[in-house]
Design a protein around this motif. Structure first.
Motif, PDB file in Angstrom:
ATOM      1  N   TRP A 108       0.843  -1.204   0.000  1.00 27.79           N
ATOM      2  CA  TRP A 108       0.000   0.000   0.000  1.00 27.79           C
ATOM      3  C   TRP A 108       0.872   1.245   0.000  1.00 27.79           C
ATOM      4  O   TRP A 108       0.586   2.214  -0.726  1.00 27.79           O
ATOM      5  CB  TRP A 108      -0.916  -0.016   1.223  1.00 27.79           C
ATOM      6  CG  TRP A 108      -1.732   1.234   1.357  1.00 27.79           C
ATOM      7  CD1 TRP A 108      -2.939   1.492   0.792  1.00 27.79           C
ATOM      8  CD2 TRP A 108      -1.360   2.423   2.082  1.00 27.79           C
ATOM      9  NE1 TRP A 108      -3.367   2.758   1.129  1.00 27.79           N
ATOM     10  CE2 TRP A 108      -2.419   3.354   1.910  1.00 27.79           C
ATOM     11  CE3 TRP A 108      -0.257   2.783   2.850  1.00 27.79           C
ATOM     12  CZ2 TRP A 108      -2.392   4.622   2.490  1.00 27.79           C
ATOM     13  CZ3 TRP A 108      -0.229   4.042   3.421  1.00 27.79           C
ATOM     14  CH2 TRP A 108      -1.280   4.947   3.246  1.00 27.79           C
ATOM     15  N   PHE A 109       1.940   1.264   0.796  1.00 27.70           N
ATOM     16  CA  PHE A 109       2.824   2.431   0.844  1.00 27.70           C
ATOM     17  C   PHE A 109       3.480   2.670  -0.512  1.00 27.70           C
ATOM     18  O   PHE A 109       3.548   3.817  -0.986  1.00 27.70           O
ATOM     19  CB  PHE A 109       3.889   2.211   1.918  1.00 27.70           C
ATOM     20  CG  PHE A 109       4.962   3.269   1.933  1.00 27.70           C
ATOM     21  CD1 PHE A 109       4.716   4.516   2.478  1.00 27.70           C
ATOM     22  CD2 PHE A 109       6.218   3.019   1.381  1.00 27.70           C
ATOM     23  CE1 PHE A 109       5.699   5.494   2.491  1.00 27.70           C
ATOM     24  CE2 PHE A 109       7.195   3.977   1.385  1.00 27.70           C
ATOM     25  CZ  PHE A 109       6.943   5.222   1.937  1.00 27.70           C
ATOM     26  N   CYS A 110       3.946   1.612  -1.163  1.00 29.41           N
ATOM     27  CA  CYS A 110       4.585   1.777  -2.470  1.00 29.41           C
ATOM     28  C   CYS A 110       3.593   2.291  -3.509  1.00 29.41           C
ATOM     29  O   CYS A 110       3.962   3.083  -4.386  1.00 29.41           O
ATOM     30  CB  CYS A 110       5.193   0.447  -2.929  1.00 29.41           C
ATOM     31  SG  CYS A 110       6.658  -0.059  -1.995  1.00 29.41           S
ATOM     32  N   ASP A 111       2.341   1.860  -3.400  1.00 25.35           N
ATOM     33  CA  ASP A 111       1.339   2.301  -4.374  1.00 25.35           C
ATOM     34  C   ASP A 111       1.005   3.783  -4.243  1.00 25.35           C
ATOM     35  O   ASP A 111       0.464   4.379  -5.176  1.00 25.35           O
ATOM     36  CB  ASP A 111       0.059   1.482  -4.222  1.00 25.35           C
ATOM     37  CG  ASP A 111       0.220   0.064  -4.738  1.00 25.35           C
ATOM     38  OD1 ASP A 111       1.168  -0.171  -5.514  1.00 25.35           O
ATOM     39  OD2 ASP A 111      -0.571  -0.805  -4.340  1.00 25.35           O
ATOM     40  N   GLN A 112       1.314   4.395  -3.096  1.00 23.00           N
ATOM     41  CA  GLN A 112       1.044   5.819  -2.917  1.00 23.00           C
ATOM     42  C   GLN A 112       2.124   6.694  -3.550  1.00 23.00           C
ATOM     43  O   GLN A 112       1.930   7.908  -3.683  1.00 23.00           O
ATOM     44  CB  GLN A 112       0.941   6.164  -1.422  1.00 23.00           C
ATOM     45  CG  GLN A 112       0.001   5.291  -0.633  1.00 23.00           C
ATOM     46  CD  GLN A 112      -1.354   5.127  -1.288  1.00 23.00           C
ATOM     47  OE1 GLN A 112      -2.026   6.115  -1.614  1.00 23.00           O
ATOM     48  NE2 GLN A 112      -1.771   3.882  -1.476  1.00 23.00           N
ATOM     49  N   LEU A 113       3.240   6.111  -3.933  1.00 23.26           N
ATOM     50  CA  LEU A 113       4.354   6.869  -4.489  1.00 23.26           C
ATOM     51  C   LEU A 113       4.169   7.085  -5.988  1.00 23.26           C
ATOM     52  O   LEU A 113       3.405   6.352  -6.640  1.00 23.26           O
ATOM     53  CB  LEU A 113       5.673   6.127  -4.234  1.00 23.26           C
ATOM     54  CG  LEU A 113       6.031   5.884  -2.765  1.00 23.26           C
ATOM     55  CD1 LEU A 113       7.297   5.027  -2.682  1.00 23.26           C
ATOM     56  CD2 LEU A 113       6.233   7.199  -2.023  1.00 23.26           C
ATOM     57  N   ARG A 139       8.580   3.921  -7.558  1.00 24.05           N
ATOM     58  CA  ARG A 139       8.166   2.693  -6.880  1.00 24.05           C
ATOM     59  C   ARG A 139       9.211   1.594  -6.973  1.00 24.05           C
ATOM     60  O   ARG A 139       9.438   0.859  -6.010  1.00 24.05           O
ATOM     61  CB  ARG A 139       6.839   2.201  -7.463  1.00 24.05           C
ATOM     62  CG  ARG A 139       5.679   3.125  -7.166  1.00 24.05           C
ATOM     63  CD  ARG A 139       4.400   2.642  -7.829  1.00 24.05           C
ATOM     64  NE  ARG A 139       3.343   3.644  -7.684  1.00 24.05           N
ATOM     65  CZ  ARG A 139       2.159   3.568  -8.263  1.00 24.05           C
ATOM     66  NH1 ARG A 139       1.885   2.528  -9.058  1.00 24.05           N
ATOM     67  NH2 ARG A 139       1.262   4.518  -8.074  1.00 24.05           N
TER      68      ARG A 139
END
Length: 355
Positions: free
Chosen positions: A178-183, A188
């Motif tokens: 989820w954190f990577c998808d926000q970048l 990423r």
């Protein structure tokens, strides 16, 4: 302006900018010291217990596996602490008598050669200590009350650490995705590479330091038990936790054991315990660390020593414990990103791999 001076000035202001950013980050973290410690302990718990939860997951639902692992580890820790408390309570009556006799023996030893201290000086030290405690009774009580408040704060941090561990163990991988998808899309891939390198290094360091600490504690406990030193179990537990501070923790714990041995068993046994500092230090430095932690932590001993000292200056005991894994993680991330650049930067994002 000469090219050398222009180049030096360019490097200088960039170094100053980086130093200012690092200092600002440390100041911010200092304001959230307890929160940072709780998250760090939660990550340690996840690094230690997640493999066990993964092993139990095929036989149990994931939430039940996490609950079994956490409750079992808490029960094990409380059991060890209760054994230590029982050992101390069981030997307390005899220890008070032995400790008084040991102090008298140390006084007689200091009065003889080569020290030849005046008996009146030693008696005066005792009297002055008693007078100081009597005259500063209010300050002592205030310090004790402050300690009670600090204990409540520590328990709060531990409760938050357990809370974080539950979610890190149960769904840490999903949280990272989820954190990577926000970048942004372009960041990423490299973030994924850095995160994998950091987590792998942290797991390796955590498993390694626990194994090294356990080995040191067993060796110290067996040696103290064989020498007949009282409180062998509590001193072995102290050695276990002290080893989490590389290079300096184990000698400090053994120095405390040497003081106990000097007071209760005499200078010969104390000298043997001091010799253990050298022996266990050699085993830890030349056998355990290279074999157990060499693949996870590739830092020169000078870097380790400077990291421990810098962490202790910045944040006390907690900084000394956290410094080496933090430096190891930074170095591992740097190495992983450099290898990715050398390969042409063809990193894939988590979404690319899922596709």
């Amino acid at each position: 302006m000469s090219p050398a001076l222009r180049k030096s000035a360019a490097y200088a202001w960039r170094i100053l900018l980086v130093a200012a950013l690092v200092y600002g980050a440390l100041v911010v973290l200092g304001q959230f010291h307890d929160l940072a410690v709780a998250v760090f302990l939660g990550l340690v718990g996840a690094a230690m217990l997640r493999p066990v939860a993964d092993f139990l997951t095929p036989a149990l639902p994931r939430p039940l596996a996490v609950a079994v692992v956490l409750l079992g580890s808490i029960a094990l820790l409380l059991g060890v602490l209760s054994l230590v408390g029982e050992a101390v309570a069981g030997e307390m009556a005899g220890l008070e008598r032995q400790f008084g006799a040991g102090l008298s023996r140390i006084e007689r030893w200091l009065e003889g050669p080569p020290f030849r201290l005046n008996r009146g000086a030693l008696t005066d030290v005792r009297a002055r200590t008693g007078q100081f405690l009597s005259s500063h009774r209010t300050a002592v009580i205030s310090t004790a009350l402050t300690g009670v408040g600090r204990l409540i704060e520590v328990l709060t941090v531990l409760a938050l650490a357990v809370f974080c561990s539950v979610f890190f163990i149960h769904s840490g991988e999903r949280q990272w995705r989820w954190f990577c998808d926000q970048l942004p899309e372009a960041a990423r891939g490299r973030t994924e590479i850095a995160g994998r390198a950091a987590w792998g290094t942290f797991i390796g360091y955590t498993h390694g330091i626990v194994l090294v600490s356990s080995t040191n504690a067993v060796l110290v406990g067996l040696a103290l038990f064989a020498l007949g030193v009282p409180l062998a179990l509590p001193l072995a537990v102290l050695e276990f936790f002290a080893t989490f501070i590389p290079l300096v923790g184990s000698p400090i714990a053994l120095a405390i054991a040497a003081v106990v041995a000097l007071a209760l068993k005499g200078p010969v046994v104390a000298a043997i315990v001091i010799a253990l500092i050298v022996i266990i230090g050699q085993i830890e430095g030349h056998l355990l660390h290279p074999l157990v932690m060499g693949w996870a932590v590739r830092l020169h001993p000078v870097v380790v020593a400077l990291s421990v000292l810098g962490g202790a200056i910045a944040a006390g005991v907690v900084g000394a414990v956290v410094a080496v894994p933090l430096v190891s993680i930074v170095w591992a991330v740097h190495q992983a990103l450099r290898r990715d650049r050398e390969r042409g930067g063809g990193a894939t994002t988590p979404r690319d791999r899922r596709a």
